[in-house]
Write an enzyme that holds these catalytic residues in place. Sequence first.
Site, PDB file in Angstrom:
ATOM      1  N   VAL A 234       0.827  -1.209   0.000  1.00  0.00           N
ATOM      2  CA  VAL A 234       0.000   0.000   0.000  1.00  0.00           C
ATOM      3  C   VAL A 234       0.860   1.257   0.000  1.00  0.00           C
ATOM      4  CG1 VAL A 234      -1.728   1.299   1.303  1.00  0.00           C
ATOM      5  CG2 VAL A 234      -1.915  -1.188   1.130  1.00  0.00           C
ATOM      6  N   GLU A 235       1.957   1.238   0.739  1.00  0.00           N
ATOM      7  CA  GLU A 235       2.808   2.425   0.862  1.00  0.00           C
ATOM      8  C   GLU A 235       3.521   2.770  -0.442  1.00  0.00           C
ATOM      9  OE1 GLU A 235       3.205   4.563   3.181  1.00  0.00           O
ATOM     10  OE2 GLU A 235       2.478   3.672   5.036  1.00  0.00           O
ATOM     11  N   SER A 236       4.144   1.751  -1.068  1.00  0.00           N
ATOM     12  CA  SER A 236       5.021   2.046  -2.198  1.00  0.00           C
ATOM     13  C   SER A 236       4.857   1.128  -3.400  1.00  0.00           C
ATOM     14  CB  SER A 236       6.482   1.960  -1.729  1.00  0.00           C
ATOM     15  OG  SER A 236       6.817   0.615  -1.405  1.00  0.00           O
TER      16      SER A 236
END
Length: 331
Positions: A234-236
């Site tokens: 989700v972050e990167s």
Amino acid sequence: MEGLTAVHSRIAEIQNRILTFASASSTSTAAARSAAWAGAASAAGLTGTTGTAAAGAMATGATATAGSGLEGQVVAAAQRYLGVPYAWGGTDPSVGLDCSGLVQRVYGDLGIDLPRTSSQQATAGTPVAGLGEARPGDLVFFDNSSARPGIDHVGIYVGDGKMIAAPQEGDVVKVQDVGTPTLIRRVLPASASAASSAATGGAGLAGVPYADLFAAAGARRGVDPALLAAMAKVESGFDSTAVSSAGATGLMQFMPATARGLGVDPSDPASSIDGAARYLRQLTDRFGSTDLALAAYNAGPGAVARAGGIPPYAETQSYVRKVTSAAEAYS
């Protein structure tokens, strides 16, 4: 056959050294017992840094039952200290260990940091409902003193109602019945066998980028590797070079100040993943739930504290849902 003969000879040598130490323990002072142990342990390779779990277990007649994967690693690490004398406040196996010193040392050997005292260790990890639910590697705690309420003893559960513990002055680290623990805590990830499988490319993290790093960091910090992988997705999108419009960088999207505070190099996937696991462990311990820890990771601990829950930010609420859903898919 020559190799087998050598192994049997080695085991016999270790047994003789332990028996010599046991004899010294019954007739000498504490200082002499420690000296006797140090010499025997050093020569036999049983100081906790060398030697083998199998030899240590055979030398003391231990019959503990280990689980698989990470659980088995904890039990094997604990077996290496069988026969070490009890020493109040002891953290050095060449001199002696107390109960919490043993636990800290065993988990430290596996790269997992635990607090020093049994009362502090009793706050680590997650609770286990009862002995029937306990797994090898779980910590079993006791309140043995009526004069001083609170946890004052800890052992490492090894299965079949047994634990490895450093009992008391004049005794040695040994396998003994658990009895009735006051509480039980699980320091390893909730599904240690699943984490171990992921580390070797099996189960839900098979094919996920950096799966081995997620499994290793999860084991060290007591965090579900699937959750760490979900956060990275989700972050990167698993991009270690990602940079957000707000200035967050790397696989786990650390803001510069947060990275500096944690000593993390965001551009290094191993450092970034371990830092995220360490930070998430801190947030979970502070706020008491995974959802709130995720919200704090996204919006900051202050925002969660002020809101008394997940902040009313669409981005943060969406982040928690996405990470949770991805983690379930990886589990």
